[in-house]
Design a protein around this motif. Structure first.
Motif, PDB file in Angstrom:
ATOM      1  N   LYS A 127       0.832  -1.204   0.000  1.00  0.00           N
ATOM      2  CA  LYS A 127       0.000   0.000   0.000  1.00  0.00           C
ATOM      3  C   LYS A 127       0.866   1.254   0.000  1.00  0.00           C
ATOM      4  CE  LYS A 127      -4.046  -1.947   2.330  1.00  0.00           C
ATOM      5  NZ  LYS A 127      -4.851  -1.930   3.564  1.00  0.00           N
ATOM      6  N   ALA A 128       1.909   1.237   0.809  1.00  0.00           N
ATOM      7  CA  ALA A 128       2.818   2.385   0.869  1.00  0.00           C
ATOM      8  C   ALA A 128       3.533   2.576  -0.471  1.00  0.00           C
ATOM      9  CB  ALA A 128       3.833   2.195   1.997  1.00  0.00           C
ATOM     10  N   ASP A 129       3.962   1.470  -1.082  1.00  0.00           N
ATOM     11  CA  ASP A 129       4.637   1.550  -2.377  1.00  0.00           C
ATOM     12  C   ASP A 129       3.694   2.090  -3.452  1.00  0.00           C
ATOM     13  OD1 ASP A 129       6.937   0.528  -1.220  1.00  0.00           O
ATOM     14  OD2 ASP A 129       6.656  -1.510  -2.020  1.00  0.00           O
ATOM     15  N   MET A 130       2.455   1.628  -3.448  1.00  0.00           N
ATOM     16  CA  MET A 130       1.481   2.101  -4.423  1.00  0.00           C
ATOM     17  C   MET A 130       1.196   3.590  -4.237  1.00  0.00           C
ATOM     18  SD  MET A 130       0.684  -0.252  -6.537  1.00  0.00           S
ATOM     19  CE  MET A 130      -0.819   0.335  -7.262  1.00  0.00           C
ATOM     20  N   SER A 131       1.114   4.013  -3.005  1.00  0.00           N
ATOM     21  CA  SER A 131       0.887   5.428  -2.737  1.00  0.00           C
ATOM     22  C   SER A 131       2.061   6.270  -3.252  1.00  0.00           C
ATOM     23  CB  SER A 131       0.699   5.642  -1.237  1.00  0.00           C
ATOM     24  OG  SER A 131       0.521   7.003  -0.959  1.00  0.00           O
ATOM     25  N   ALA A 132       3.280   5.794  -3.020  1.00  0.00           N
ATOM     26  CA  ALA A 132       4.464   6.504  -3.503  1.00  0.00           C
ATOM     27  C   ALA A 132       4.475   6.554  -5.029  1.00  0.00           C
ATOM     28  CB  ALA A 132       5.735   5.837  -2.977  1.00  0.00           C
ATOM     29  N   LEU A 133       4.103   5.459  -5.668  1.00  0.00           N
ATOM     30  CA  LEU A 133       4.050   5.433  -7.131  1.00  0.00           C
ATOM     31  C   LEU A 133       3.001   6.403  -7.665  1.00  0.00           C
ATOM     32  CD1 LEU A 133       4.441   1.627  -7.904  1.00  0.00           C
ATOM     33  CD2 LEU A 133       6.033   3.455  -8.495  1.00  0.00           C
ATOM     34  N   LYS A 134       1.857   6.473  -7.018  1.00  0.00           N
ATOM     35  CA  LYS A 134       0.816   7.414  -7.433  1.00  0.00           C
ATOM     36  C   LYS A 134       1.319   8.846  -7.337  1.00  0.00           C
ATOM     37  CE  LYS A 134      -3.228   4.595  -6.313  1.00  0.00           C
ATOM     38  NZ  LYS A 134      -4.396   4.447  -5.436  1.00  0.00           N
ATOM     39  N   ASP A 135       2.037   9.144  -6.251  1.00  0.00           N
ATOM     40  CA  ASP A 135       2.582  10.490  -6.086  1.00  0.00           C
ATOM     41  C   ASP A 135       3.602  10.798  -7.190  1.00  0.00           C
ATOM     42  OD1 ASP A 135       1.033  10.850  -3.832  1.00  0.00           O
ATOM     43  OD2 ASP A 135       2.667  10.426  -2.411  1.00  0.00           O
ATOM     44  N   GLN A 136       4.452   9.822  -7.498  1.00  0.00           N
ATOM     45  CA  GLN A 136       5.456  10.017  -8.552  1.00  0.00           C
ATOM     46  C   GLN A 136       4.788  10.229  -9.905  1.00  0.00           C
ATOM     47  OE1 GLN A 136       8.019   6.585  -8.300  1.00  0.00           O
ATOM     48  NE2 GLN A 136       9.157   7.395  -6.561  1.00  0.00           N
ATOM     49  N   MET A 137       3.757   9.437 -10.188  1.00  0.00           N
ATOM     50  CA  MET A 137       3.048   9.581 -11.459  1.00  0.00           C
ATOM     51  C   MET A 137       2.373  10.950 -11.547  1.00  0.00           C
ATOM     52  SD  MET A 137       3.504   6.990 -13.421  1.00  0.00           S
ATOM     53  CE  MET A 137       2.172   7.133 -14.590  1.00  0.00           C
ATOM     54  N   ALA A 138       1.793  11.398 -10.467  1.00  0.00           N
ATOM     55  CA  ALA A 138       1.150  12.710 -10.461  1.00  0.00           C
ATOM     56  C   ALA A 138       2.179  13.807 -10.720  1.00  0.00           C
ATOM     57  CB  ALA A 138       0.438  12.946  -9.132  1.00  0.00           C
ATOM     58  N   SER A 139       3.339  13.672 -10.104  1.00  0.00           N
ATOM     59  CA  SER A 139       4.402  14.654 -10.302  1.00  0.00           C
ATOM     60  C   SER A 139       4.885  14.656 -11.758  1.00  0.00           C
ATOM     61  CB  SER A 139       5.561  14.348  -9.358  1.00  0.00           C
ATOM     62  OG  SER A 139       6.626  15.225  -9.570  1.00  0.00           O
ATOM     63  N   MET A 140       5.032  13.479 -12.326  1.00  0.00           N
ATOM     64  CA  MET A 140       5.464  13.378 -13.720  1.00  0.00           C
ATOM     65  C   MET A 140       4.420  13.963 -14.667  1.00  0.00           C
ATOM     66  SD  MET A 140       7.344   9.620 -13.529  1.00  0.00           S
ATOM     67  CE  MET A 140       6.741   9.132 -15.087  1.00  0.00           C
ATOM     68  N   MET A 141       3.160  13.709 -14.390  1.00  0.00           N
ATOM     69  CA  MET A 141       2.096  14.253 -15.231  1.00  0.00           C
ATOM     70  C   MET A 141       2.078  15.780 -15.159  1.00  0.00           C
ATOM     71  SD  MET A 141       0.628  11.898 -16.914  1.00  0.00           S
ATOM     72  CE  MET A 141      -0.838  12.723 -17.490  1.00  0.00           C
ATOM     73  N   GLU A 142       2.275  16.324 -13.973  1.00  0.00           N
ATOM     74  CA  GLU A 142       2.330  17.776 -13.829  1.00  0.00           C
ATOM     75  C   GLU A 142       3.488  18.350 -14.641  1.00  0.00           C
ATOM     76  OE1 GLU A 142       2.343  19.149  -9.764  1.00  0.00           O
ATOM     77  OE2 GLU A 142       0.764  17.729  -9.219  1.00  0.00           O
ATOM     78  N   ALA A 143       4.633  17.692 -14.582  1.00  0.00           N
ATOM     79  CA  ALA A 143       5.799  18.169 -15.334  1.00  0.00           C
ATOM     80  C   ALA A 143       5.536  18.104 -16.837  1.00  0.00           C
ATOM     81  CB  ALA A 143       7.029  17.336 -14.968  1.00  0.00           C
ATOM     82  N   MET A 144       4.933  17.014 -17.305  1.00  0.00           N
ATOM     83  CA  MET A 144       4.651  16.885 -18.737  1.00  0.00           C
ATOM     84  C   MET A 144       3.624  17.914 -19.195  1.00  0.00           C
ATOM     85  SD  MET A 144       4.891  12.852 -19.687  1.00  0.00           S
ATOM     86  CE  MET A 144       3.746  12.249 -18.466  1.00  0.00           C
ATOM     87  N   LEU A 145       2.608  18.151 -18.379  1.00  0.00           N
ATOM     88  CA  LEU A 145       1.619  19.170 -18.732  1.00  0.00           C
ATOM     89  C   LEU A 145       2.257  20.555 -18.766  1.00  0.00           C
ATOM     90  CD1 LEU A 145      -1.514  17.906 -16.773  1.00  0.00           C
ATOM     91  CD2 LEU A 145      -1.212  17.992 -19.260  1.00  0.00           C
ATOM     92  N   GLY A 146       3.168  20.801 -17.845  1.00  0.00           N
ATOM     93  CA  GLY A 146       3.882  22.074 -17.851  1.00  0.00           C
ATOM     94  C   GLY A 146       4.712  22.241 -19.104  1.00  0.00           C
ATOM     95  N   MET A 147       5.371  21.162 -19.526  1.00  0.00           N
ATOM     96  CA  MET A 147       6.153  21.217 -20.763  1.00  0.00           C
ATOM     97  C   MET A 147       5.248  21.454 -21.965  1.00  0.00           C
ATOM     98  SD  MET A 147       8.890  18.149 -20.017  1.00  0.00           S
ATOM     99  CE  MET A 147       9.270  17.965 -21.733  1.00  0.00           C
ATOM    100  N   LYS A 148       4.100  20.799 -21.977  1.00  0.00           N
ATOM    101  CA  LYS A 148       3.144  20.977 -23.077  1.00  0.00           C
ATOM    102  C   LYS A 148       2.674  22.417 -23.144  1.00  0.00           C
ATOM    103  CE  LYS A 148      -1.285  19.375 -24.818  1.00  0.00           C
ATOM    104  NZ  LYS A 148      -2.477  18.601 -24.533  1.00  0.00           N
ATOM    105  N   ARG A 149       2.341  22.976 -21.986  1.00  0.00           N
ATOM    106  CA  ARG A 149       1.893  24.377 -21.951  1.00  0.00           C
ATOM    107  C   ARG A 149       2.998  25.312 -22.439  1.00  0.00           C
ATOM    108  NH1 ARG A 149       0.333  23.257 -16.462  1.00  0.00           N
ATOM    109  NH2 ARG A 149      -1.656  22.189 -16.558  1.00  0.00           N
TER     110      ARG A 149
END
Length: 72
Positions: free
Chosen positions: A12-34
């Motif tokens: 559960k802890a690992d999945m939560s960490a992965l979700k946080d990492q994915m969210a961070s990566m998505m934010e970075a990619m959206l920022g690059m797109k913008r």
């Protein structure tokens, strides 16, 4: 049974960490797109550079797969 519960909690802890990492990566990619959308000159220059420079081409390009001379 305690071992199973520990493993489940760790998963559960690992999945939560992965979700946080994915969210961070998505934010970075959206920022690059913008950024690219707001500055079309940079996007065009990067696109042209990728077409001209063979180093920037994908590895599936024939330029990255030389034909071996098997005649000798």
């Amino acid at each position: 049974m305690a071992d199973l519960e520990e493993v489940q909690e760790q998963m559960k802890a690992d999945m939560s960490a992965l979700k946080d990492q994915m969210a961070s990566m998505m934010e970075a990619m959206l920022g690059m797109k913008r950024l690219m959308e707001s500055n079309p000159t940079t996007t065009t220059a990067a696109s042209i550079a990728a077409e001209v420079d063979p180093v920037l081409q994908p590895a599936t390009s024939p330029a990255h797969h030389p034909i071996l001379d098997m005649s000798g």
